[in-house]
Design an enzyme around this catalytic site. Structure first.
Site, mmCIF file in Angstrom:
data_model
loop_
_atom_site.group_PDB
_atom_site.id
_atom_site.type_symbol
_atom_site.label_atom_id
_atom_site.label_comp_id
_atom_site.label_asym_id
_atom_site.label_seq_id
_atom_site.Cartn_x
_atom_site.Cartn_y
_atom_site.Cartn_z
ATOM 1 N N LYS A 79 -45.838 8.439 72.208
ATOM 2 C CA LYS A 79 -47.270 8.546 72.510
ATOM 3 C C LYS A 79 -47.477 9.587 73.606
ATOM 4 O O LYS A 79 -46.788 9.563 74.628
ATOM 5 C CB LYS A 79 -47.823 7.193 72.956
ATOM 6 N N SER A 129 -52.298 12.019 71.883
ATOM 7 C CA SER A 129 -53.069 11.352 72.928
ATOM 8 C C SER A 129 -52.981 12.132 74.226
ATOM 9 O O SER A 129 -51.930 12.701 74.541
ATOM 10 C CB SER A 129 -52.518 9.933 73.156
ATOM 11 N N HIS A 175 -53.806 10.424 77.036
ATOM 12 C CA HIS A 175 -53.840 9.298 77.976
ATOM 13 C C HIS A 175 -55.278 8.976 78.391
ATOM 14 O O HIS A 175 -55.553 8.621 79.547
ATOM 15 C CB HIS A 175 -52.987 9.607 79.208
#
Length: 388
Positions: A261, A283, A285
């Site tokens: 991720k 992503s 975050h």
């Protein structure tokens, strides 16, 4: 047919905006700011949502249409919808018992819930309440022995998917957290105590469930750490960059599906494929790590444009998704699955124990309406409805 008839949710809160407004009134400001905050001036936080507005879908009204099927396959398992719950740290600070509420709801509706290493329920407890369905996101520890022990615990509860976070080589400078005293070490100042006092439901639920802590990490902490010592422990334990050697070590230990991720560029996708990684979550975050970066959906657009990745790795996305139409936009762009974090926390903040199921039902109803409007019978049809 109205969407309420098939997917039950509270009609007083039909959108993420409605949930957010209610949650903001029930969660102490310092905790809500922790949930909401982004890095630096929060430009990328806003960009995450705004960039979805430019993605348009094309209806097709006159073709034969047999109805919708939201089911989506990931790593050999079929889920009932193409979205899941992103990992969020300190969930129990924002709403007491939030990890269990969301894990139970996700298991009931057969969608993925991802527990963060720094959330407030343990691996074992979430495995229990989710019937072993919950995924786990690993913040890579500085010490390999701690990493290895966490993986053994995941294997013991038969965790289905391990997600490794790669986008925290440094802690983001989040001004809201710094001002609220929620940087490391955290501080509970008089202002925070006052903010908690004017949110009585949050306070009562916190007393009932206990002061939130990093439950998964408790076995590795000394007993009775004060706030300063806790901050030193967290900084000491999770400072460091995730590199290829660390991923190779995890790949050797973990035989199940492995997802990274925080992947945002083609070079890192190529590396993931070479390392035998099963999937990525594109992503940034939630805009919490780099303010000068791209939105998640912009990174996804560039990655899926590379035809050499197709079929070699599962490409998923999180960040900025706030509605069923946004889920459709992400799927049409090329994501194979989507995840959301803040909207589910708004759900539990607004509605408590009912918030998880409400938010899932709400997104299903919104996605159903989009699929019917643009004549998508199944999730894979979205790719044919993107206006390029």
């Amino acid at each position: 047919m109205e969407p309420f008839n098939q997917f039950a949710y509270n009609p007083n809160f039909p959108s993420v905006a409605d949930l957010k407004k209610k949650a903001k009134a029930r969660i102490p400001k310092f905790a809500f700011d922790y949930l909401e905050g982004g890095c630096n001036e929060e430009v990328n936080l806003r960009r995450n949502e705004k960039d979805y507005e430019d993605i348009l879908l094309r209806p097709q009204y006159l073709q034969k249409y047999a109805g919708i099927d939201m089911r989506t396959e990931l790593f050999g398992k079929q889920y009932q919808a193409p979205f899941g719950v992103s990992p969020i740290g300190l969930q129990g600070l924002m709403w007491p018992n939030a990890p269990e509420i969301l894990a139970k709801a996700a298991a009931k509706h057969d969608i993925p819930y991802i527990l963060s290493t720094v959330s407030t329920s343990s691996i074992e407890r979430i495995a229990e309440v989710s019937d072993g369905k919950a995924w786990f996101q690993l913040y890579h520890p500085t010490e390999n022995r701690l990493r290895d022990d966490i993986i053994k615990r995941l294997q013991a509860v038969e965790c289905p998917v391990l997600v490794v976070l790669i986008d925290v080589p440094s802690f983001g400078l989040r001004y809201r957290e710094i001002k609220a005293g929620l940087s490391m070490p955290p501080k509970m100042n008089l202002r925070n105590i006052f903010q908690a006092g004017i949110c009585p439901t949050w306070g009562i639920e916190t007393l009932r469930h206990g002061i939130p802590n990093f439950a998964t990490l408790q076995p590795y902490m000394e007993k009775g750490l004060n706030m300063s010592q806790l901050g030193q422990f967290m900084n000491r334990t999770f400072t460091g960059r995730v590199d290829i050697e660390k991923i190779q070590a995890i790949r050797a230990l973990w035989k199940g599906p492995l997802v990274l991720k925080g992947v945002v560029n083609e070079e890192d996708v190529e590396t993931c494929i070479a390392l035998g990684i099963d999937g990525i979550i594109v992503s940034n975050h939630g805009g919490r790590q780099i303010d000068a970066g791209e939105s998640s959906i912009s990174s996804l657009q560039k990655i899926v444009a590379n035809p050499t990745f197709k079929g070699k790795i599962k490409i998923m996305v999180d960040g900025g998704i706030r509605s069923g139409p946004d889920i459709g936009r992400a799927l049409a762009t090329g994501a194979e699955f989507t995840f959301m974090g803040r909207p589910f926390m708004y759900g539990v903040g607004a509605l408590g124990t009912a918030g998880g199921e409400h938010t899932i039902g709400m997104f299903k109803a919104q996605l159903k309406q989009v699929m019917e409007q643009i004549s998508c019978e199944k999730i894979s049809d979205f790719s044919n409805r993107l206006i390029k």
